[in-house]
Design a protein around this motif. Structure first.
Motif, PDB file in Angstrom:
ATOM      1  N   THR A 111       0.855  -1.193   0.000  1.00 31.81           N
ATOM      2  CA  THR A 111       0.000   0.000   0.000  1.00 31.81           C
ATOM      3  C   THR A 111       0.884   1.232   0.000  1.00 31.81           C
ATOM      4  O   THR A 111       1.846   1.320   0.765  1.00 31.81           O
ATOM      5  CB  THR A 111      -0.915   0.022   1.247  1.00 31.81           C
ATOM      6  OG1 THR A 111      -1.637  -1.211   1.322  1.00 31.81           O
ATOM      7  CG2 THR A 111      -1.899   1.173   1.185  1.00 31.81           C
ATOM      8  N   TYR A 113       1.857   5.435   0.339  1.00 39.40           N
ATOM      9  CA  TYR A 113       1.537   6.437   1.361  1.00 39.40           C
ATOM     10  C   TYR A 113       0.288   7.257   1.016  1.00 39.40           C
ATOM     11  O   TYR A 113      -0.438   7.665   1.928  1.00 39.40           O
ATOM     12  CB  TYR A 113       2.747   7.340   1.665  1.00 39.40           C
ATOM     13  CG  TYR A 113       3.264   8.210   0.560  1.00 39.40           C
ATOM     14  CD1 TYR A 113       2.764   9.504   0.375  1.00 39.40           C
ATOM     15  CD2 TYR A 113       4.279   7.776  -0.295  1.00 39.40           C
ATOM     16  CE1 TYR A 113       3.262  10.320  -0.630  1.00 39.40           C
ATOM     17  CE2 TYR A 113       4.776   8.582  -1.298  1.00 39.40           C
ATOM     18  CZ  TYR A 113       4.266   9.858  -1.465  1.00 39.40           C
ATOM     19  OH  TYR A 113       4.761  10.675  -2.462  1.00 39.40           O
ATOM     20  N   ASP A 115      -2.418   5.981  -0.231  1.00 43.42           N
ATOM     21  CA  ASP A 115      -3.493   5.101   0.232  1.00 43.42           C
ATOM     22  C   ASP A 115      -3.594   5.101   1.752  1.00 43.42           C
ATOM     23  O   ASP A 115      -4.694   5.128   2.321  1.00 43.42           O
ATOM     24  CB  ASP A 115      -3.253   3.667  -0.256  1.00 43.42           C
ATOM     25  CG  ASP A 115      -3.269   3.557  -1.777  1.00 43.42           C
ATOM     26  OD1 ASP A 115      -4.047   4.288  -2.412  1.00 43.42           O
ATOM     27  OD2 ASP A 115      -2.480   2.756  -2.317  1.00 43.42           O
ATOM     28  N   TYR A 116      -2.457   5.089   2.416  1.00 36.60           N
ATOM     29  CA  TYR A 116      -2.472   5.144   3.880  1.00 36.60           C
ATOM     30  C   TYR A 116      -3.035   6.471   4.373  1.00 36.60           C
ATOM     31  O   TYR A 116      -3.741   6.525   5.393  1.00 36.60           O
ATOM     32  CB  TYR A 116      -1.051   4.947   4.436  1.00 36.60           C
ATOM     33  CG  TYR A 116      -0.590   3.502   4.460  1.00 36.60           C
ATOM     34  CD1 TYR A 116      -1.294   2.533   5.173  1.00 36.60           C
ATOM     35  CD2 TYR A 116       0.561   3.108   3.774  1.00 36.60           C
ATOM     36  CE1 TYR A 116      -0.866   1.215   5.198  1.00 36.60           C
ATOM     37  CE2 TYR A 116       0.995   1.790   3.794  1.00 36.60           C
ATOM     38  CZ  TYR A 116       0.273   0.841   4.504  1.00 36.60           C
ATOM     39  OH  TYR A 116       0.687  -0.470   4.526  1.00 36.60           O
ATOM     40  N   LYS A 119      -6.786   6.331   4.272  1.00 36.57           N
ATOM     41  CA  LYS A 119      -7.317   5.532   5.380  1.00 36.57           C
ATOM     42  C   LYS A 119      -7.276   6.324   6.687  1.00 36.57           C
ATOM     43  O   LYS A 119      -8.221   6.274   7.490  1.00 36.57           O
ATOM     44  CB  LYS A 119      -6.522   4.237   5.515  1.00 36.57           C
ATOM     45  CG  LYS A 119      -7.099   3.261   6.548  1.00 36.57           C
ATOM     46  CD  LYS A 119      -6.342   1.950   6.554  1.00 36.57           C
ATOM     47  CE  LYS A 119      -7.007   0.932   7.466  1.00 36.57           C
ATOM     48  NZ  LYS A 119      -7.198   1.404   8.838  1.00 36.57           N
ATOM     49  N   ASP A 273       6.446  -0.857   3.581  1.00 38.95           N
ATOM     50  CA  ASP A 273       5.121  -0.477   4.067  1.00 38.95           C
ATOM     51  C   ASP A 273       5.192   0.364   5.338  1.00 38.95           C
ATOM     52  O   ASP A 273       4.430   1.331   5.492  1.00 38.95           O
ATOM     53  CB  ASP A 273       4.280  -1.736   4.339  1.00 38.95           C
ATOM     54  CG  ASP A 273       3.746  -2.358   3.063  1.00 38.95           C
ATOM     55  OD1 ASP A 273       3.601  -1.633   2.066  1.00 38.95           O
ATOM     56  OD2 ASP A 273       3.489  -3.591   3.048  1.00 38.95           O
ATOM     57  N   HIS A 276       6.057   3.886   4.448  1.00 39.10           N
ATOM     58  CA  HIS A 276       4.934   4.576   3.803  1.00 39.10           C
ATOM     59  C   HIS A 276       3.871   4.983   4.825  1.00 39.10           C
ATOM     60  O   HIS A 276       3.263   6.054   4.694  1.00 39.10           O
ATOM     61  CB  HIS A 276       4.331   3.687   2.720  1.00 39.10           C
ATOM     62  CG  HIS A 276       5.051   3.792   1.407  1.00 39.10           C
ATOM     63  ND1 HIS A 276       4.463   4.250   0.261  1.00 39.10           N
ATOM     64  CD2 HIS A 276       6.341   3.525   1.071  1.00 39.10           C
ATOM     65  CE1 HIS A 276       5.338   4.243  -0.739  1.00 39.10           C
ATOM     66  NE2 HIS A 276       6.494   3.793  -0.253  1.00 39.10           N
ATOM     67  N   GLN A 277       3.672   4.140   5.821  1.00 40.18           N
ATOM     68  CA  GLN A 277       2.719   4.496   6.877  1.00 40.18           C
ATOM     69  C   GLN A 277       3.215   5.725   7.649  1.00 40.18           C
ATOM     70  O   GLN A 277       2.425   6.615   7.998  1.00 40.18           O
ATOM     71  CB  GLN A 277       2.526   3.320   7.825  1.00 40.18           C
ATOM     72  CG  GLN A 277       1.744   2.158   7.213  1.00 40.18           C
ATOM     73  CD  GLN A 277       1.525   1.033   8.208  1.00 40.18           C
ATOM     74  OE1 GLN A 277       1.021   1.248   9.308  1.00 40.18           O
ATOM     75  NE2 GLN A 277       1.905  -0.178   7.819  1.00 40.18           N
ATOM     76  N   ASN A 281       1.350   9.306   7.889  1.00 37.69           N
ATOM     77  CA  ASN A 281       1.005   9.893   9.193  1.00 37.69           C
ATOM     78  C   ASN A 281       1.590  11.301   9.332  1.00 37.69           C
ATOM     79  O   ASN A 281       0.936  12.207   9.860  1.00 37.69           O
ATOM     80  CB  ASN A 281       1.517   8.995  10.322  1.00 37.69           C
ATOM     81  CG  ASN A 281       1.063   9.486  11.688  1.00 37.69           C
ATOM     82  OD1 ASN A 281      -0.128   9.509  11.993  1.00 37.69           O
ATOM     83  ND2 ASN A 281       2.013   9.898  12.519  1.00 37.69           N
TER      84      ASN A 281
END
Length: 316
Positions: A111, A113, A115-116, A119, A273, A276-277, A281
């Motif tokens: 996924t 960043y 897309d994160y 979310k 991942d 990217h999270q 954030n």
């Protein structure tokens, strides 16, 4: 005829005259009485007609007032019966356009960043925000500018400057070439009014000059209608750039809009991942701290208050 006969005729004449005068007087008096009686009857009839007219008018007004009162009462009753609460308007959708590097060289991230970030927005009640992913993998800043719609005249100016600066030395391809598959990715812009989030520079194209990179980023920002609300994400650190000089150039150009990917923000590799999270954030926190994020209910309430104020001003 003798004297006596004339006397008799004289008396008869007098009597006839008196009789005629009496008859005429009697007729005059009779006519006057009849006229007076007629006038009196006419006056009385007129008075009766006037009384009837007034009575009729009063009755009509009473009926009319009664009908109006009844109609008003029914209308009021109907309004109360059919009144419904004014629905709260839905908040309009706001787009966040992410443009630049995807930071996924080997397709190892499940996924991205963007897309994160989507979310995170959903999970925190910002359902009225849509993230559009306009990133482009393995693309230098010249190609990124071309994808965003910056003029080729501007891009060629940078290419010429890079070639002159090289003074015959071999240049990295991203310093003088725009990707030849541009037409496969370039599309009609639907993000012009979005909040721009720009993350570009990792793959070169700016001659290792942070001030030039800041200038190129500004040219991409200029393609958007949104001029005040934006975020510039710092380039993922690598050895070919002086990080201190880079951060200073970005801060000078973009101030609080600049998001540096420092070690306290990004302690995982940017190409997996977890990294990217962390990037997502950090962008989310930056958007929030700059005041760009408003929940759907807050946005709808603001729009409702604005509409109410407009109606109030118009009515006054």
């Amino acid at each position: 005829m003798g004297k006596k006969g004339r006397l008799i005729l004289f008396v008869i004449s007098i009597l006839l005259t008196i009789g005629v005068l009496g008859y005429v007087g009697f007729r005059v008096v009779r006519v006057q009485k009849d006229a007076s009686a007629y006038r009196a009857s006419q006056t009385e009839a007129s008075a009766e007609e006037a009384v009837k007219a007034v009575s009729s008018a009063s009755s009509g007004e009473s009926v009319k007032e009664s009908a109006v009162s009844s109609s008003s009462s029914e209308a009021g009753s109907s309004a109360v019966a059919t009144a419904t609460p004014t629905p709260t308007p839905e908040a309009s959708q706001t787009m966040i356009s992410i443009r630049g590097d995807i930071l996924d060289e080997d397709d190892s991230t499940d996924t991205s960043y963007p897309d994160y970030l989507q979310k995170l927005l959903q999970d925190n009640g910002y359902s009225n925000y849509t993230v559009e992913n306009n990133t482009w993998d393995n693309s230098g800043t010249l190609s990124q500018m071309a994808l965003a719609g910056v003029s080729m005249d501007d891009i060629n100016t940078y290419i010429t400057a890079h070639e002159n600066n090289a003074n015959g030395a071999e240049l990295d391809a991203t310093e003088y070439v725009v990707r030849d598959d541009l037409d496969q990715y370039k599309k009609d812009r639907d993000d012009l009014n979005a909040i721009p989030v720009i993350c570009m520079g990792y793959y070169g194209g700016w001659n290792n000059d942070p001030n030039e990179l800041a200038e190129q980023i500004q040219k991409v920002l200029n393609t958007y209608d949104q001029k005040d609300n934006y975020v510039v994400v710092g380039m993922y650190p690598y050895n070919n750039v002086d990080q201190t000089a880079y951060d200073q150039a970005m801060t000078d150009a973009f101030g609080d809009h600049y998001l540096a990917l420092t070690s306290d923000i990004l302690d995982q590799p940017a190409f997996d991942d977890a990294g990217h999270q962390e990037i997502a954030n950090a962008i989310y926190q930056k958007l929030n701290s700059l005041g760009y994020l408003k929940t759907a209910s807050t946005s709808a309430s603001a729009e409702s208050n604005s509409e109410s104020a407009s109606v109030s001003v118009a009515s006054n």
